[in-house]
Design an enzyme around this catalytic site. Structure first.
Site, PDB file in Angstrom:
ATOM      1  N   ARG A   1       0.856  -1.190   0.000  1.00 23.79           N
ATOM      2  CA  ARG A   1       0.000   0.000   0.000  1.00 23.79           C
ATOM      3  C   ARG A   1       0.891   1.239   0.000  1.00 23.79           C
ATOM      4  O   ARG A   1       1.723   1.414   0.888  1.00 23.79           O
ATOM      5  CB  ARG A   1      -0.902  -0.011   1.234  1.00 23.79           C
ATOM      6  CG  ARG A   1      -1.695   1.252   1.362  1.00 23.79           C
ATOM      7  CD  ARG A   1      -2.674   1.252   2.535  1.00 23.79           C
ATOM      8  NE  ARG A   1      -3.266   2.573   2.601  1.00 23.79           N
ATOM      9  CZ  ARG A   1      -3.190   3.402   3.643  1.00 23.79           C
ATOM     10  NH1 ARG A   1      -2.611   3.029   4.757  1.00 23.79           N
ATOM     11  NH2 ARG A   1      -3.718   4.606   3.572  1.00 23.79           N
TER      12      ARG A   1
ATOM     13  N   HIS B   1      -2.930  11.018   0.739  1.00 24.60           N
ATOM     14  CA  HIS B   1      -2.376  10.778   2.072  1.00 24.60           C
ATOM     15  C   HIS B   1      -1.793  12.109   2.566  1.00 24.60           C
ATOM     16  O   HIS B   1      -0.596  12.247   2.780  1.00 24.60           O
ATOM     17  CB  HIS B   1      -1.327   9.665   2.038  1.00 24.60           C
ATOM     18  CG  HIS B   1      -1.090   8.991   3.366  1.00 24.60           C
ATOM     19  ND1 HIS B   1      -1.241   7.633   3.561  1.00 24.60           N
ATOM     20  CD2 HIS B   1      -0.717   9.499   4.567  1.00 24.60           C
ATOM     21  CE1 HIS B   1      -0.948   7.335   4.835  1.00 24.60           C
ATOM     22  NE2 HIS B   1      -0.629   8.449   5.460  1.00 24.60           N
TER      23      HIS B   1
ATOM     24  N   GLU C   1      -7.404   8.482   6.363  1.00 30.78           N
ATOM     25  CA  GLU C   1      -7.720   9.076   7.663  1.00 30.78           C
ATOM     26  C   GLU C   1      -8.220  10.516   7.574  1.00 30.78           C
ATOM     27  O   GLU C   1      -7.546  11.452   8.014  1.00 30.78           O
ATOM     28  CB  GLU C   1      -6.487   9.037   8.571  1.00 30.78           C
ATOM     29  CG  GLU C   1      -5.923   7.655   8.767  1.00 30.78           C
ATOM     30  CD  GLU C   1      -4.793   7.608   9.798  1.00 30.78           C
ATOM     31  OE1 GLU C   1      -4.307   8.682  10.180  1.00 30.78           O
ATOM     32  OE2 GLU C   1      -4.425   6.502  10.215  1.00 30.78           O
TER      33      GLU C   1
ATOM     34  N   ASN D   1      -7.428   1.680   9.724  1.00 34.29           N
ATOM     35  CA  ASN D   1      -6.163   1.885  10.436  1.00 34.29           C
ATOM     36  C   ASN D   1      -6.482   1.812  11.914  1.00 34.29           C
ATOM     37  O   ASN D   1      -7.313   2.572  12.410  1.00 34.29           O
ATOM     38  CB  ASN D   1      -5.550   3.252  10.114  1.00 34.29           C
ATOM     39  CG  ASN D   1      -5.061   3.353   8.678  1.00 34.29           C
ATOM     40  OD1 ASN D   1      -5.118   2.375   7.927  1.00 34.29           O
ATOM     41  ND2 ASN D   1      -4.582   4.518   8.296  1.00 34.29           N
TER      42      ASN D   1
ATOM     43  N   TYR E   1      -4.800   1.803  15.754  1.00 36.46           N
ATOM     44  CA  TYR E   1      -3.610   1.967  16.591  1.00 36.46           C
ATOM     45  C   TYR E   1      -3.877   1.949  18.094  1.00 36.46           C
ATOM     46  O   TYR E   1      -2.986   1.659  18.869  1.00 36.46           O
ATOM     47  CB  TYR E   1      -2.901   3.291  16.265  1.00 36.46           C
ATOM     48  CG  TYR E   1      -2.166   3.270  14.951  1.00 36.46           C
ATOM     49  CD1 TYR E   1      -0.896   2.697  14.852  1.00 36.46           C
ATOM     50  CD2 TYR E   1      -2.739   3.795  13.794  1.00 36.46           C
ATOM     51  CE1 TYR E   1      -0.208   2.667  13.643  1.00 36.46           C
ATOM     52  CE2 TYR E   1      -2.060   3.771  12.585  1.00 36.46           C
ATOM     53  CZ  TYR E   1      -0.796   3.204  12.511  1.00 36.46           C
ATOM     54  OH  TYR E   1      -0.126   3.169  11.314  1.00 36.46           O
TER      55      TYR E   1
ATOM     56  N   GLU F   1      -3.480  -0.238   8.109  1.00 33.82           N
ATOM     57  CA  GLU F   1      -2.327   0.158   8.922  1.00 33.82           C
ATOM     58  C   GLU F   1      -2.485  -0.374  10.327  1.00 33.82           C
ATOM     59  O   GLU F   1      -3.544  -0.247  10.935  1.00 33.82           O
ATOM     60  CB  GLU F   1      -2.198   1.691   9.047  1.00 33.82           C
ATOM     61  CG  GLU F   1      -1.652   2.383   7.849  1.00 33.82           C
ATOM     62  CD  GLU F   1      -1.524   3.891   8.056  1.00 33.82           C
ATOM     63  OE1 GLU F   1      -1.266   4.342   9.200  1.00 33.82           O
ATOM     64  OE2 GLU F   1      -1.700   4.619   7.067  1.00 33.82           O
TER      65      GLU F   1
HETATM   66  C1  FCB Z   1      -1.205   7.066  10.719  1.00 31.34           C
HETATM   67  C2  FCB Z   1      -0.792   7.613   9.360  1.00 31.34           C
HETATM   68  C3  FCB Z   1       0.541   7.129   8.889  1.00 31.34           C
HETATM   69  C4  FCB Z   1       1.543   7.068  10.014  1.00 31.34           C
HETATM   70  C5  FCB Z   1       0.974   6.275  11.173  1.00 31.34           C
HETATM   71  C6  FCB Z   1       1.934   6.080  12.320  1.00 31.34           C
HETATM   72  O1  FCB Z   1      -2.095   7.948  11.315  1.00 31.34           O
HETATM   73  O2  FCB Z   1      -1.748   7.280   8.384  1.00 31.34           O
HETATM   74  O3  FCB Z   1       0.961   7.967   7.839  1.00 31.34           O
HETATM   75  O4  FCB Z   1       1.896   8.332  10.386  1.00 31.34           O
HETATM   76  O5  FCB Z   1      -0.175   6.919  11.639  1.00 31.34           O
END
Ligand code: FCB
Length: 454
Positions: free
Chosen positions: A79, A123, A168, A294, A296, A355
Site C-alpha cells: 500500500r 495521504h 484518515e 487503520n 492503533y 495500517e
Molecule cells: C497514521 C498515518 C501514517 C503514520 C501512522 C503512524 O495515522 O496514516 O501515515 O503516520 O499513523
C-alpha cells in the site's frame, strides 16, 4: 499453557504500507510542485528536531532497492500513496509527465517483482497551490481532486486494481485545521468541519471515477477508528466518550455507510456545521467495495470543559516503557472490538486493516542486527485479534503493517521508528531488516503463526 497455530483463510492478504511524503524525498525534482507538507515541514518550528521532509528516506531514488527488500521479505501487497503535486504541480491543469513516469516505473517494477500495488490517492499532501485558494473548504478543490483521480486512474488503472481515496480524513482535518500540529497548521473548528466535508465529497466523487475508469477495480476509503471508552463511569465522562466517538468515529462512518452525519453531533456543532447541499450525502455514501481500517489505539475519554471542540479529552495510559506515541495505547482488544462493531453497526463490509504497527526504540546491535522483540510481540497480538474477529464472522480480508521501513513521521520528524526495516540516518540511509521483518516473512509464508498462551 497451550499452543496453537492460527491459520488464516487462504485468500487473506498480507502487506506493508507507506505514504509518499513520508518516504519519497526528491521534493523539488522532476517538476514536482510544493505540497502543504513541504510548506509546513520547512517551517522548522513545526517539526521535532526541526527536520523537513525534503529527502525523507529517498525512496524516489531507491525504489528499486526497496522493491528488492519487499521481494526478499516475501511481500506481495504494497500500500503506497501518490504525491498529487508531482503530477499536478499547480494542483490542477498542467500535468507533469515526469511525475507520472515515476509512478509508471514504480508500478511496473512492483508488478515484475510479483507485488500488487494498492494506491492511496490522498495521504495528506495537498498541493500548496490549492491550499492557497482555501484548500478543502473550497469546492473547487474537490473538482481538482476529481481531475487528478481521473488522470491517474487512466494512466495506471490498466495495472493497478486496488484504490483507496483518502487516508484518515479525521486526522487530516482535525490535526491539520483544529490542533494545528499537521499541515496546514490551522486552528479553527469551522474550517475543520468544512475540510472534513470537502474530503468526504472528494471520497464519493473519487470512488465513482475509479469505478468508471478502472475495470475490475476495488475501491474504498481508509478510516482510522479507535476503540473509545469513558475513563470513569460518571455520566459526564460517558457523555464525553460518546461525543468523542461521534466526532472521530461516527462522523466518518455514518456519513459513508448510512448517508447522514450523526444527529447528536449535528446538534452539538450546530451553526459550525458547513453547508450541506442536496445530494452531498448521497455522493458521500456512494457504495464502495471495502473499508480500509487503520487501528492503533484505544482511547479513554474524560469530560474536559476546556476542550472547545467536544469538551472531551483523552486520558493517557501506557502499558510498556518504550518510545510509543504517548497517545497510543497498545490495546489489541480494541482492534477486535472495532472489527465486531463494523460487522454489527455498518453492515459487515469487507475490511482490510490498512495500517497497524508500533514505534520502538530500535538500534543496531553489536551483531549488526536490529532486535525489536516489542514490535514482534505487538504484531503477534494484533494479528491474533484480527484472527479472532474472523472466526466470529467479521469480513476482515487482509492486514497491512505500518510500515515497510522507518520513515518521516510527520510532526515527529525522524524521531519515531515504525518500520519493519531499519533506516540508518547516520549512514547514508542504509536499510537493515529488523527481527520483526523476518517474523513477518514467516507469517506470510505460512499464512499464520504459532501462539503460546497460559
Ligand atoms: C497514521 C498515518 C501514517 C503514520 C501512522 C503512524 O495515522 O496514516 O501515515 O503516520 O499513523
Amino acid at each position: 499453557m497451550y499452543e496453537a497455530f492460527l491459520q488464516f483463510p487462504t485468500d487473506f492478504i498480507w502487506g506493508v504500507a507507506t505514504a509518499a511524503y513520508q518516504i519519497e524525498g526528491a521534493w523539488n525534482e522532476d517538476g514536482r510542485g510544493p505540497s502543504i507538507w513541504d510548506t509546513f515541514s520547512q517551517s522548522s518550528s513545526n517539526i521535532a528536531d526541526n527536520q523537513p521532509g525534503n529527502v525523507a528516506v529517498d525512496h524516489y531514488h531507491r525504489y528499486q532497492e526497496d522493491i528488492e527488500l519487499m521481494r526478499f521479505l516475501g511481500i506481495h501487497n504494497y500500500r503506497m500513496s501518490l504525491s498529487w503535486s508531482r503530477i499536478f504541480p499547480e494542483g490542477r491543469g498542467r500535468v507533469e509527465q515526469r511525475g507520472l513516469d515515476f509512478y509508471n516505473r514504480l508500478v511496473d517494477s512492483l508488478l515484475s517483482a510479483n507485488i500488487k500495488p494498492w494506491i492511496t490517492l490522498y495521504h495528506w499532501d495537498l498541493p500548496q497551490a490549492l491550499q492557497d485558494r482555501g484548500g478543502w473548504t473550497n469546492r473547487d478543490t474537490v473538482a481538482a481532486f476529481a481531475e487528478y483521480v481521473d488522470q491517474v486512474t487512466r494512466s495506471l488503472g490498466d495495472r493497478v486494481k486496488h484504490w483507496m481515496t483518502f487516508n484518515e480524513p479525521w486526522v487530516a482535518s482535525i490535526c491539520g485545521n483544529l490542533l494545528g500540529v499537521h499541515a496546514p497548521g490551522l486552528k479553527d473548528i469551522q474550517t475543520t468541519l468544512a475540510v472534513a466535508h470537502g474530503m468526504l465529497l472528494g471520497h464519493g466523487m473519487g470512488s465513482r471515477i475509479v469505478k468508471t475508469n478502472v475495470r475490475d477495480s476495488m475501491v474504498g476509503i481508509v478510516n482510522n477508528l479507535a476503540w473509545i471508552e469513558p475513563a470513569t463511569n460518571t455520566e459526564a465522562d460517558r457523555a464525553a466518550a460518546h461525543r468523542w466517538d461521534g466526532a472521530y468515529n461516527r462522523w466518518f462512518m455514518d456519513s459513508i455507510y448510512k448517508g447522514s452525519y450523526p444527529e447528536d453531533m449535528l446538534k452539538w456543532f450546530g451553526p459550525l456545521v458547513p453547508e450541506i447541499r442536496q445530494d452531498d450525502m448521497k455522493l458521500i455514501s456512494t457504495p464502495t467495495d471495502f473499508l480500509g481500517l487503520n487501528y492503533y489505539t484505544r482511547r479513554l475519554v474524560h469530560y474536559d470543559p476546556k476542550n472547545p471542540f467536544i469538551q472531551a479529552s483523552q486520558t493517557y495510559r501506557s502499558h510498556t516503557p518504550r518510545a510509543e506515541f504517548e497517545e497510543f495505547e497498545d490495546w489489541p482488544e480494541g482492534l477486535y472490538h472495532t472489527l465486531c462493531r463494523i460487522r454489527d453497526e455498518y453492515g459487515n463490509p469487507p475490511v482490510y486493516i490498512t495500517e497497524n504497527g508500533t514505534t520502538t526504540l530500535d538500534e543496531i546491535s553489536d551483531d549488526g542486527c536490529v532486535h525489536d522483540p516489542v514490535r514482534v510481540d505487538y504484531l503477534r497480538r494484533h494479528f491474533s485479534a484480527a484472527y479472532q474477529a474472523i472466526t466470529e464472522g467479521c469480513q476482515c480480508k487482509g492486514f497491512f503493517v505500518w510500515s515497510l521501513l522507518d520513515n518521516y513521521e510527520w510532526a515527529f520528524g525522524f524521531s519515531k521508528r515504525f518500520g519493519l526495516v531499519f533506516v540508518d540516518y547516520t549512514d547514508n540511509l542504509h536499510r537493515i531488516p529488523k527481527d520483526s521483518a523476518y517474523f513477518f516473512r514467516q507469517v506470510i509464508r505460512k499464512n499464520g503463526f504459532r501462539i503460546h498462551s497460559r
